[in-house]
Scaffold this active site. Structure first.
Site, PDB file in Angstrom:
ATOM      1  N   TYR A 109      33.967  39.996  30.039  1.00 41.80           N
ATOM      2  CA  TYR A 109      33.400  41.246  30.541  1.00 41.80           C
ATOM      3  C   TYR A 109      32.558  41.904  29.445  1.00 41.80           C
ATOM      4  O   TYR A 109      31.499  42.466  29.712  1.00 41.80           O
ATOM      5  CB  TYR A 109      34.515  42.193  31.008  1.00 41.80           C
ATOM      6  CG  TYR A 109      35.217  41.690  32.243  1.00 41.80           C
ATOM      7  CD1 TYR A 109      34.778  42.052  33.517  1.00 41.80           C
ATOM      8  CD2 TYR A 109      36.312  40.836  32.145  1.00 41.80           C
ATOM      9  CE1 TYR A 109      35.414  41.589  34.651  1.00 41.80           C
ATOM     10  CE2 TYR A 109      36.953  40.364  33.276  1.00 41.80           C
ATOM     11  CZ  TYR A 109      36.500  40.743  34.525  1.00 41.80           C
ATOM     12  OH  TYR A 109      37.128  40.270  35.656  1.00 41.80           O
ATOM     13  N   ASN A 132      30.961  42.799  43.895  1.00 42.61           N
ATOM     14  CA  ASN A 132      30.038  41.689  44.186  1.00 42.61           C
ATOM     15  C   ASN A 132      30.277  41.165  45.599  1.00 42.61           C
ATOM     16  O   ASN A 132      31.355  40.645  45.885  1.00 42.61           O
ATOM     17  CB  ASN A 132      30.255  40.576  43.155  1.00 42.61           C
ATOM     18  CG  ASN A 132      29.479  39.305  43.449  1.00 42.61           C
ATOM     19  OD1 ASN A 132      28.541  39.289  44.227  1.00 42.61           O
ATOM     20  ND2 ASN A 132      29.900  38.228  42.815  1.00 42.61           N
ATOM     21  N   CYS A 140      30.979  35.478  39.890  1.00 42.91           N
ATOM     22  CA  CYS A 140      31.858  36.399  39.162  1.00 42.91           C
ATOM     23  C   CYS A 140      33.154  35.722  38.732  1.00 42.91           C
ATOM     24  O   CYS A 140      33.834  36.211  37.830  1.00 42.91           O
ATOM     25  CB  CYS A 140      32.123  37.655  39.987  1.00 42.91           C
ATOM     26  SG  CYS A 140      32.701  37.363  41.647  1.00 42.91           S
ATOM     27  N   HIS A 141      33.472  34.580  39.339  1.00 43.17           N
ATOM     28  CA  HIS A 141      34.681  33.855  38.919  1.00 43.17           C
ATOM     29  C   HIS A 141      34.540  33.316  37.499  1.00 43.17           C
ATOM     30  O   HIS A 141      35.542  32.985  36.868  1.00 43.17           O
ATOM     31  CB  HIS A 141      34.994  32.711  39.905  1.00 43.17           C
ATOM     32  CG  HIS A 141      33.915  31.684  40.001  1.00 43.17           C
ATOM     33  ND1 HIS A 141      32.803  31.860  40.802  1.00 43.17           N
ATOM     34  CD2 HIS A 141      33.774  30.468  39.413  1.00 43.17           C
ATOM     35  CE1 HIS A 141      32.014  30.788  40.689  1.00 43.17           C
ATOM     36  NE2 HIS A 141      32.583  29.938  39.852  1.00 43.17           N
ATOM     37  N   GLU A 167      34.915  23.642  38.799  1.00 40.60           N
ATOM     38  CA  GLU A 167      33.821  23.516  37.844  1.00 40.60           C
ATOM     39  C   GLU A 167      34.251  22.851  36.533  1.00 40.60           C
ATOM     40  O   GLU A 167      33.475  22.750  35.592  1.00 40.60           O
ATOM     41  CB  GLU A 167      33.214  24.898  37.548  1.00 40.60           C
ATOM     42  CG  GLU A 167      32.542  25.499  38.770  1.00 40.60           C
ATOM     43  CD  GLU A 167      31.793  26.788  38.482  1.00 40.60           C
ATOM     44  OE1 GLU A 167      31.569  27.123  37.298  1.00 40.60           O
ATOM     45  OE2 GLU A 167      31.427  27.466  39.465  1.00 40.60           O
TER      46      GLU A 167
END
Length: 171
Positions: A109, A132, A140-141, A167
């Site tokens: 953040y 979001n 945002c993950h 990912e």
């Protein structure tokens, strides 16, 4: 077709189930995993969007569903679909920064706050990320705590972990 028509459909693939909402201009909302249509309606109400019609029409969201399914199958790392993001200038700056975080990488953040030139706005960045409307597409993950731990996520920590696992990010 009215300007304020929102089309929705549910993407169900493998162990994913998400509502998608689009206008004639692009994808504007992705629901949280396994949440109902009430989440869509609450978002529309909360954002005070003028709405003439909320129409179930999977064909209108199919192209978005196809790209998301390719991502979930590990065949896509970037999205090409048109999106519609409407927020405050601060939120839009945060969301634009999120879109720059590469597949398989994470930022804190604090990193996001620094990126938008507001290093002391870490909490406000968290609030903007929580608002979001397009998780996954606006990734945002990929934002985690400065300590490297998973932190809040609109779809829940389990969904965030599942996306990061997809990912290849191990936390």
């Amino acid at each position: 077709m009215k300007e304020n028509t929102y089309y929705y459909g549910r993407l169900v693939t493998k162990d994913w189930s998400l509502y998608l909402v689009a206008t004639k201009d692009g994808l504007c909302f992705i629901g949280s995993e396994n949440r109902g249509l009430e989440e869509v309606k609450a978002w529309l109400k909360k954002t005070r969007r003028p709405i003439d019609h909320l129409v179930e029409d999977f064909e209108k969201v199919k192209k978005y569903a196809d790209e998301l399914e390719q991502y979930m199958d590990g065949e896509r790392k970037n999205f090409q679909l048109p999106i519609v993001l409407q927020g405050t200038p601060f939120q839009e700056a945060v969301w634009a920064t999120l879109q720059q975080i590469p597949f398989g990488e994470t930022k804190s953040y604090s990193d996001v706050a620094d990126s938008i030139g507001k290093p002391k706005a870490v909490r406000a960045v968290g609030t903007a990320i929580g608002a979001n409307p397009l998780p996954i597409v606006v990734p945002c993950h990929r934002v985690i705590g400065k300590s490297g731990k998973l932190t809040g996520y609109r779809g829940g920590i389990a969904m965030k972990k599942k996306l990061l696992d997809l990912e290849g990010v191990s936390i």
